[in-house]
Write a protein that holds these residues in place. Structure first.
Motif, mmCIF file in Angstrom:
data_model
loop_
_atom_site.group_PDB
_atom_site.id
_atom_site.type_symbol
_atom_site.label_atom_id
_atom_site.label_comp_id
_atom_site.label_asym_id
_atom_site.label_seq_id
_atom_site.Cartn_x
_atom_site.Cartn_y
_atom_site.Cartn_z
ATOM 1 N N ILE A 208 0.851 -1.185 0.000
ATOM 2 C CA ILE A 208 0.000 0.000 0.000
ATOM 3 C C ILE A 208 0.896 1.247 0.000
ATOM 4 N N PRO A 209 0.708 2.172 -0.917
ATOM 5 C CA PRO A 209 1.590 3.342 -1.011
ATOM 6 C C PRO A 209 1.429 4.315 0.157
ATOM 7 N N ASN A 210 2.457 5.143 0.380
ATOM 8 C CA ASN A 210 2.483 6.087 1.494
ATOM 9 C C ASN A 210 1.434 7.193 1.379
ATOM 10 N N SER A 211 0.844 7.330 0.243
ATOM 11 C CA SER A 211 -0.178 8.360 0.060
ATOM 12 C C SER A 211 -1.525 7.979 0.686
ATOM 13 N N VAL A 212 -1.671 6.709 1.017
ATOM 14 C CA VAL A 212 -2.934 6.206 1.577
ATOM 15 C C VAL A 212 -2.988 6.488 3.070
ATOM 16 N N THR A 213 -4.076 7.082 3.542
ATOM 17 C CA THR A 213 -4.232 7.401 4.971
ATOM 18 C C THR A 213 -5.202 6.459 5.687
ATOM 19 N N SER A 214 -6.004 5.745 4.940
ATOM 20 C CA SER A 214 -6.917 4.782 5.566
ATOM 21 C C SER A 214 -7.197 3.636 4.600
ATOM 22 N N ILE A 215 -7.371 2.457 5.164
ATOM 23 C CA ILE A 215 -7.767 1.292 4.375
ATOM 24 C C ILE A 215 -9.274 1.180 4.510
ATOM 25 N N SER B 202 -6.411 -15.456 -1.854
ATOM 26 C CA SER B 202 -5.025 -15.848 -2.150
ATOM 27 C C SER B 202 -4.010 -14.870 -1.578
ATOM 28 N N LEU B 203 -4.455 -13.803 -0.963
ATOM 29 C CA LEU B 203 -3.558 -12.784 -0.413
ATOM 30 C C LEU B 203 -2.792 -13.350 0.775
ATOM 31 N N THR B 204 -1.444 -13.386 0.670
ATOM 32 C CA THR B 204 -0.620 -13.953 1.737
ATOM 33 C C THR B 204 0.116 -12.895 2.545
ATOM 34 N N SER B 205 0.373 -11.737 1.959
ATOM 35 C CA SER B 205 1.102 -10.704 2.698
ATOM 36 C C SER B 205 0.649 -9.310 2.288
ATOM 37 N N VAL B 206 0.760 -8.396 3.243
ATOM 38 C CA VAL B 206 0.386 -7.013 2.982
ATOM 39 C C VAL B 206 1.297 -6.106 3.798
ATOM 40 N N VAL B 207 1.752 -5.028 3.170
ATOM 41 C CA VAL B 207 2.576 -4.034 3.856
ATOM 42 C C VAL B 207 1.749 -2.772 4.023
ATOM 43 N N ILE B 208 1.518 -2.393 5.284
ATOM 44 C CA ILE B 208 0.728 -1.206 5.583
ATOM 45 C C ILE B 208 1.693 -0.072 5.964
ATOM 46 N N THR C 84 -3.930 5.561 9.166
ATOM 47 C CA THR C 84 -4.390 5.795 10.540
ATOM 48 C C THR C 84 -5.567 4.899 10.933
ATOM 49 N N SER C 85 -6.229 4.291 9.959
ATOM 50 C CA SER C 85 -7.367 3.434 10.293
ATOM 51 C C SER C 85 -7.499 2.277 9.304
ATOM 52 N N ILE C 86 -7.953 1.146 9.844
ATOM 53 C CA ILE C 86 -8.257 -0.035 9.026
ATOM 54 C C ILE C 86 -9.761 -0.226 9.091
ATOM 55 N N GLY C 87 -10.436 -0.137 7.979
ATOM 56 C CA GLY C 87 -11.891 -0.106 7.935
ATOM 57 C C GLY C 87 -12.581 -1.424 8.243
ATOM 58 N N ASP C 88 -13.896 -1.359 8.346
ATOM 59 C CA ASP C 88 -14.713 -2.541 8.610
ATOM 60 C C ASP C 88 -14.534 -3.560 7.486
ATOM 61 N N ARG C 89 -14.263 -4.819 7.883
ATOM 62 C CA ARG C 89 -14.147 -5.943 6.946
ATOM 63 C C ARG C 89 -13.075 -5.710 5.875
ATOM 64 N N VAL D 234 1.678 -6.585 9.719
ATOM 65 C CA VAL D 234 2.294 -5.639 10.642
ATOM 66 C C VAL D 234 1.479 -4.353 10.600
ATOM 67 N N ILE D 235 0.901 -4.019 11.740
ATOM 68 C CA ILE D 235 0.099 -2.803 11.825
ATOM 69 C C ILE D 235 1.007 -1.689 12.351
ATOM 70 N N PRO D 236 1.205 -0.619 11.597
ATOM 71 C CA PRO D 236 2.130 0.437 12.019
ATOM 72 C C PRO D 236 1.596 1.275 13.182
ATOM 73 N N ASN D 237 2.503 2.022 13.828
ATOM 74 C CA ASN D 237 2.145 2.835 14.985
ATOM 75 C C ASN D 237 1.235 4.008 14.649
ATOM 76 N N SER D 238 1.016 4.238 13.379
ATOM 77 C CA SER D 238 0.135 5.330 12.971
ATOM 78 C C SER D 238 -1.345 4.970 13.097
ATOM 79 N N VAL D 239 -1.649 3.661 13.110
ATOM 80 C CA VAL D 239 -3.043 3.202 13.122
ATOM 81 C C VAL D 239 -3.662 3.395 14.505
ATOM 82 N N THR D 240 -4.825 4.030 14.545
ATOM 83 C CA THR D 240 -5.525 4.256 15.814
ATOM 84 C C THR D 240 -6.779 3.401 15.968
#
Length: 308
Positions: free
Chosen positions: A9-16, A26-32, A37-42, A54-60
């Motif tokens: 996921i690029p650095n320009s993204v502020t929320s998933i 088939s998704l085995t890995s993801v870099v956040i 700052t937020s991971i959305g519902d579902r 790995v959930i970064p320290n920016s996520v609230t």
């Protein structure tokens, strides 16, 4: 997206966003990135091949069902920046073995770790005041948990069908099960230690400690046994007192010898496996049993008995 195997996921993204990777089996890995700052519902709902994240320290905040049925997820680091974990966030993550909840979290939502059958340990911080309905229900490998003195509410079926055989309930807890029926801790408990001098009242349909067998022991503070007996009169619990000031507390060794002469009626005797070994009106027959520890029942009275 069933053929997607990895994503950066690029650095320009502020929320998933909600359902961003919904059903990417088939998704085995993801870099956040740290921009999120937020991971959305579902967001990763049904990503059954996802093994780690790995959930970064920016996520609230982690949304409802964010990692719902991510069955291959073996570990997850929740950073101290997270203040909110949504309901069912890690629902049926069957390969998840352990989780540390940061002190920034004040409540564990409904069914957050429901059906995490491989979960063996969980660290609940002193910041948590509420454990939601079904939060750890079905965590069959969870054999121990420490409930901190900050918790005031333990939700309906929060520890139902787990591997817990004993639990300590601090005096901060004022509500268990919300009187919704069913039971909160399941039927595997052998002992409960309650620090509160005031019993928590449950409706008759809500057996918080389950349909326990003859070997279940409820430990209560010194001087409160009669009070607990009257409040829990509908359950034939064996109740033993303990001194909260005494440490360490060893419930498995805390056995008292009863006075058989106090009994009047049919005496039922069970061994330590809950198997009935004797029923008699003759009190002296009990002393003819082999040496060991037994449970004796007469009417509504239940006590432990040692044959030396």
């Amino acid at each position: 997206c069933t053929s997607l195997t990895s994503v950066v996921i690029p650095n320009s993204v502020t929320s998933i966003g909600d359902r961003a990777f919904y059903g990417c089996t088939s998704l085995t890995s993801v870099v956040i990135p740290n921009s999120v700052t937020s991971i959305g519902d579902r967001a990763f709902y049904g990503c059954t091949s996802l093994t780690s994240v790995v959930i970064p320290n920016s996520v609230t905040s982690i949304g409802d069902g964010a990692f719902y049925v991510c069955k291959s997820l073996t570990s997850v680091d929740i950073p101290s920046s997270v203040t909110s974990i949504g309901d069912g966030a890690f629902y049926v993550c069957t390969d998840l073995t352990s989780v540390d909840i940061p002190s920034s979290v004040t409540s564990i939502g409904n069914e957050v770790f429901y059906g995490c059958t491989s979960l063996t340990s969980v660290d609940i911080p002193n910041s948590v005041t509420s454990i939601g309905d079904g939060a750890f229900s079905g965590c069959k490998s969870l054999t121990s948990v420490d409930i901190p003195n900050s918790v005031t509410n333990i939700g309906y079926r929060s520890f139902y069908n787990t591997g817990l055989t004993s639990i300590i309930i601090p005096n901060s807890v004022t509500n268990i099960g919300d009187n919704k029926g069913g039971n909160t801790f399941g039927d595997n408990l052998k002992s409960v230690k309650m620090y509160s001098e005031t019993p928590i009242i449950f409706s008759d349909s809500n057996y918080a400690f389950g349909e326990q067998n003859i070997m279940f022991v409820l430990y209560v503070p010194v001087g409160t046994k009669d009070k607990y007996r009257s409040y829990y009169a509908y359950k034939n619990y064996y109740i033993e007192e303990f001194d909260p000031e005494e440490e360490p507390f060893e419930p498995n060794n805390d056995v008292k010898t009863i006075v058989i002469d106090d009994y009047d009626g049919v005496i039922y005797v069970y061994n330590m496996y809950g198997v009935k070994v004797l029923s008699t009106y003759k009190k002296d027959e009990i002393d003819n049993l082999q040496k060991g520890i037994y449970v004796v029942k007469v009417g509504q009275k239940t006590d432990k008995y040692i044959v030396k």
